[in-house]
Design a protein around this motif. Structure first.
Motif, mmCIF file in Angstrom:
data_model
loop_
_atom_site.group_PDB
_atom_site.id
_atom_site.type_symbol
_atom_site.label_atom_id
_atom_site.label_comp_id
_atom_site.label_asym_id
_atom_site.label_seq_id
_atom_site.Cartn_x
_atom_site.Cartn_y
_atom_site.Cartn_z
ATOM 1 N N ALA A 168 0.830 -1.214 0.000
ATOM 2 C CA ALA A 168 0.000 0.000 0.000
ATOM 3 C C ALA A 168 0.858 1.255 0.000
ATOM 4 O O ALA A 168 0.552 2.247 -0.674
ATOM 5 C CB ALA A 168 -0.928 -0.012 1.217
ATOM 6 N N THR A 169 1.963 1.233 0.742
ATOM 7 C CA THR A 169 2.829 2.421 0.826
ATOM 8 C C THR A 169 3.478 2.750 -0.505
ATOM 9 O O THR A 169 3.748 3.918 -0.801
ATOM 10 C CB THR A 169 3.920 2.189 1.889
ATOM 11 N N THR A 170 3.716 1.730 -1.332
ATOM 12 C CA THR A 170 4.446 1.959 -2.580
ATOM 13 C C THR A 170 3.690 2.880 -3.524
ATOM 14 O O THR A 170 4.305 3.608 -4.310
ATOM 15 C CB THR A 170 4.754 0.611 -3.267
ATOM 16 N N ALA A 171 2.363 2.872 -3.463
ATOM 17 C CA ALA A 171 1.590 3.798 -4.310
ATOM 18 C C ALA A 171 1.941 5.241 -3.976
ATOM 19 O O ALA A 171 2.068 6.088 -4.876
ATOM 20 C CB ALA A 171 0.089 3.553 -4.113
ATOM 21 N N ARG A 172 2.114 5.533 -2.688
ATOM 22 C CA ARG A 172 2.501 6.894 -2.289
ATOM 23 C C ARG A 172 3.928 7.212 -2.739
ATOM 24 O O ARG A 172 4.223 8.348 -3.129
ATOM 25 C CB ARG A 172 2.362 7.036 -0.774
ATOM 26 N N VAL A 173 4.797 6.206 -2.676
ATOM 27 C CA VAL A 173 6.169 6.410 -3.147
ATOM 28 C C VAL A 173 6.180 6.682 -4.651
ATOM 29 O O VAL A 173 6.867 7.589 -5.128
ATOM 30 C CB VAL A 173 7.047 5.188 -2.813
ATOM 31 N N HIS A 174 5.394 5.915 -5.415
ATOM 32 C CA HIS A 174 5.323 6.139 -6.862
ATOM 33 C C HIS A 174 4.810 7.536 -7.184
ATOM 34 O O HIS A 174 5.312 8.203 -8.097
ATOM 35 C CB HIS A 174 4.408 5.098 -7.511
ATOM 36 N N ALA A 175 3.792 7.987 -6.452
ATOM 37 C CA ALA A 175 3.237 9.321 -6.689
ATOM 38 C C ALA A 175 4.282 10.393 -6.413
ATOM 39 O O ALA A 175 4.436 11.349 -7.187
ATOM 40 C CB ALA A 175 2.000 9.543 -5.811
ATOM 41 N N ALA A 176 5.016 10.236 -5.304
ATOM 42 C CA ALA A 176 6.066 11.203 -4.986
ATOM 43 C C ALA A 176 7.191 11.152 -6.010
ATOM 44 O O ALA A 176 7.766 12.185 -6.380
ATOM 45 C CB ALA A 176 6.609 10.940 -3.585
ATOM 46 N N LEU A 177 7.528 9.951 -6.505
ATOM 47 C CA LEU A 177 8.564 9.825 -7.534
ATOM 48 C C LEU A 177 8.158 10.519 -8.825
ATOM 49 O O LEU A 177 8.993 11.138 -9.502
ATOM 50 C CB LEU A 177 8.852 8.348 -7.806
ATOM 51 N N ALA A 178 6.884 10.414 -9.197
ATOM 52 C CA ALA A 178 6.411 11.081 -10.416
ATOM 53 C C ALA A 178 6.559 12.587 -10.288
ATOM 54 O O ALA A 178 7.015 13.269 -11.211
ATOM 55 C CB ALA A 178 4.950 10.703 -10.682
ATOM 56 N N ARG A 179 6.193 13.133 -9.123
ATOM 57 C CA ARG A 179 6.347 14.571 -8.914
ATOM 58 C C ARG A 179 7.823 14.961 -8.858
ATOM 59 O O ARG A 179 8.227 16.023 -9.346
ATOM 60 C CB ARG A 179 5.628 14.972 -7.622
ATOM 61 N N LEU A 180 8.629 14.076 -8.254
ATOM 62 C CA LEU A 180 10.070 14.315 -8.190
ATOM 63 C C LEU A 180 10.672 14.418 -9.587
ATOM 64 O O LEU A 180 11.477 15.317 -9.866
ATOM 65 C CB LEU A 180 10.719 13.173 -7.406
ATOM 66 N N LEU A 181 10.289 13.508 -10.475
ATOM 67 C CA LEU A 181 10.810 13.538 -11.847
ATOM 68 C C LEU A 181 10.456 14.825 -12.566
ATOM 69 O O LEU A 181 11.289 15.423 -13.259
ATOM 70 C CB LEU A 181 10.270 12.336 -12.627
ATOM 71 N N GLU A 182 9.201 15.262 -12.424
ATOM 72 C CA GLU A 182 8.771 16.493 -13.084
ATOM 73 C C GLU A 182 9.606 17.675 -12.618
ATOM 74 O O GLU A 182 10.011 18.534 -13.407
ATOM 75 C CB GLU A 182 7.288 16.752 -12.803
ATOM 76 N N CYS A 183 9.875 17.745 -11.307
ATOM 77 C CA CYS A 183 10.661 18.853 -10.762
ATOM 78 C C CYS A 183 12.125 18.757 -11.190
ATOM 79 O O CYS A 183 12.719 19.750 -11.611
ATOM 80 C CB CYS A 183 10.581 18.857 -9.230
#
Length: 371
Positions: A164-179
């Motif tokens: 379940a936690t990995t979904a939050r990690v993936h979401a943060a990684l997507a935002r990290l990549l954009e930045c």
């Protein structure tokens, strides 16, 4: 001028899809092992001193043959994107699925062994601990790095895609990549990069957890950090002076023997190593931000002999002070040229908008009836 729009990713959507979308259209560079590994099997990475963080989108090919086993000083996250794969990590073989997040045990020899597809695409995040937890910073920041430092033999820290936690990690990684790849938004994109990366580390630390023994050790580290903070502050202001071990211990309010143990436990360095690192970092800032002669900079940061400063600086940053300064100036000119080009484009857009507004006002005036 268009502002970068923040990427909002609700957890109700498939966050792996969002992560893949954030990498689509970006180039994946081939993994290179030869030439990057020294005689001790250490993989070398030369980070920027003011931003020791990078995201590598790497492509592994089966045609490359066997990859060398390496270890490294920096910390790393490894996320396979295209398919599953097998990694050797020390004496163990680890199976990773697409979207799994591995907290690399960086001091163990490791490499990608194989994968079923012709190519494996992966995101590799490299950073130095100083990027998160530096000398004199709040001790609570150490929590973000605990999963990297406290690894259990044969039980690597992996967040599986199904967790379940990995979904939050993936979401943060997507935002990290954009930045991270928003070079037009500097320096704010760098600030955003650190924010979203801390979010990634927060979720990993919460998922991994540490034992009560490690927690009590961390509390001891906190107390030592508080005691040493006065010394860190003093050193940053007086790094050009000679500060002996006895003087440093006295500033920290510790006995000599306790100071030597506590300082090494908190920083991972001896006092002499740390003191030289502070001096060289200050020298790097002066090289980047001033036009002072290198001999004067060496003297300002505490080195009477410029040749000795040159030698120690190259050991620390991989470049001589002169080459470091040339690289910093080239980067500064590139950014200035980019800003100038961007300003001209913004001015042209502004003038075009004004002209449209003028024409619109003229049209409206013509439509109004005469009184």
């Amino acid at each position: 001028m268009q502002k970068a729009r923040p990427v909002y990713i609700p957890f109700s959507v498939n966050t792996m899809t969002c992560l893949m979308r954030a990498t689509s259209g970006r180039s994946f560079e081939p993994y290179v092992g030869s030439g990057m590994v020294d005689e001790k099997d250490r993989y070398n990475w030369d980070p920027a001193p003011d931003f020791p963080f990078t995201i590598k989108l790497l492509s592994f090919s089966r045609r490359q043959g066997e990859r060398p086993l390496t270890w490294h000083d920096y910390l790393e996250l490894f996320i396979p994107l295209g398919s599953r794969c097998r990694l050797r990590l020390g004496d163990s073989v680890l199976n990773l699925g697409r979207g799994d997040v591995l907290v690399m045990d960086n001091l163990k020899l490791h490499c990608v062994l194989d994968f079923p597809e012709p190519q494996l695409r992966a995101m590799v995040i490299r950073f130095l601990p100083d990027f998160i937890y530096s000398f004199g910073s709040f001790s609570i920041d150490h929590l973000f790095c605990l999963p990297f430092y406290h690894q259990i033999e044969g039980q690597p820290h992996v967040l599986r895609r199904s967790d379940a936690t990995t979904a939050r990690v993936h979401a943060a990684l997507a935002r990290l990549l954009e930045c991270y790849f928003d070079k037009a938004g500097l320096p704010y994109s760098r600030a955003g990069t650190k924010v979203y990366f801390l979010e990634v580390l927060y979720h990993i630390a919460r998922q991994v957890r540490v034992s009560e023994v490690l927690h009590s050790e961390h509390l001891r580290q906190q107390r030592r950090s508080v005691q040493l903070r006065k010394l860190f502050d003093y050193t940053s202001q007086h790094s050009a002076e000679r500060i002996t071990v006895d003087q440093a211990a006295a500033i920290a309010g510790m006995s000599r023997n306790y100071f030597l143990d506590a300082f090494k436990a908190v920083t991972g360095l001896t006092w002499v190593q740390y003191f030289n690192q502070v001096r060289l970092t200050n020298g790097a800032h002066l090289l980047s931000e001033t036009s002072l002669p290198i001999a004067e900079i060496a003297a300002r940061v505490g080195y009477a002999d410029q040749s000795y400063f040159d030698r120690r600086f190259k050991e620390r940053f991989g470049r001589t002070p002169l080459h470091f300064r040339m690289g910093a100036h080239l980067e500064s000119h590139r950014r200035a040229a980019f800003k100038t080009k961007k300003s001209k484009k913004a001015m042209a857009m502004f003038q075009a908008t004004c002209q449209r507004d003028d024409h619109s006002e003229e049209d409206e005036t013509q439509k109004k009836p005469c009184v």
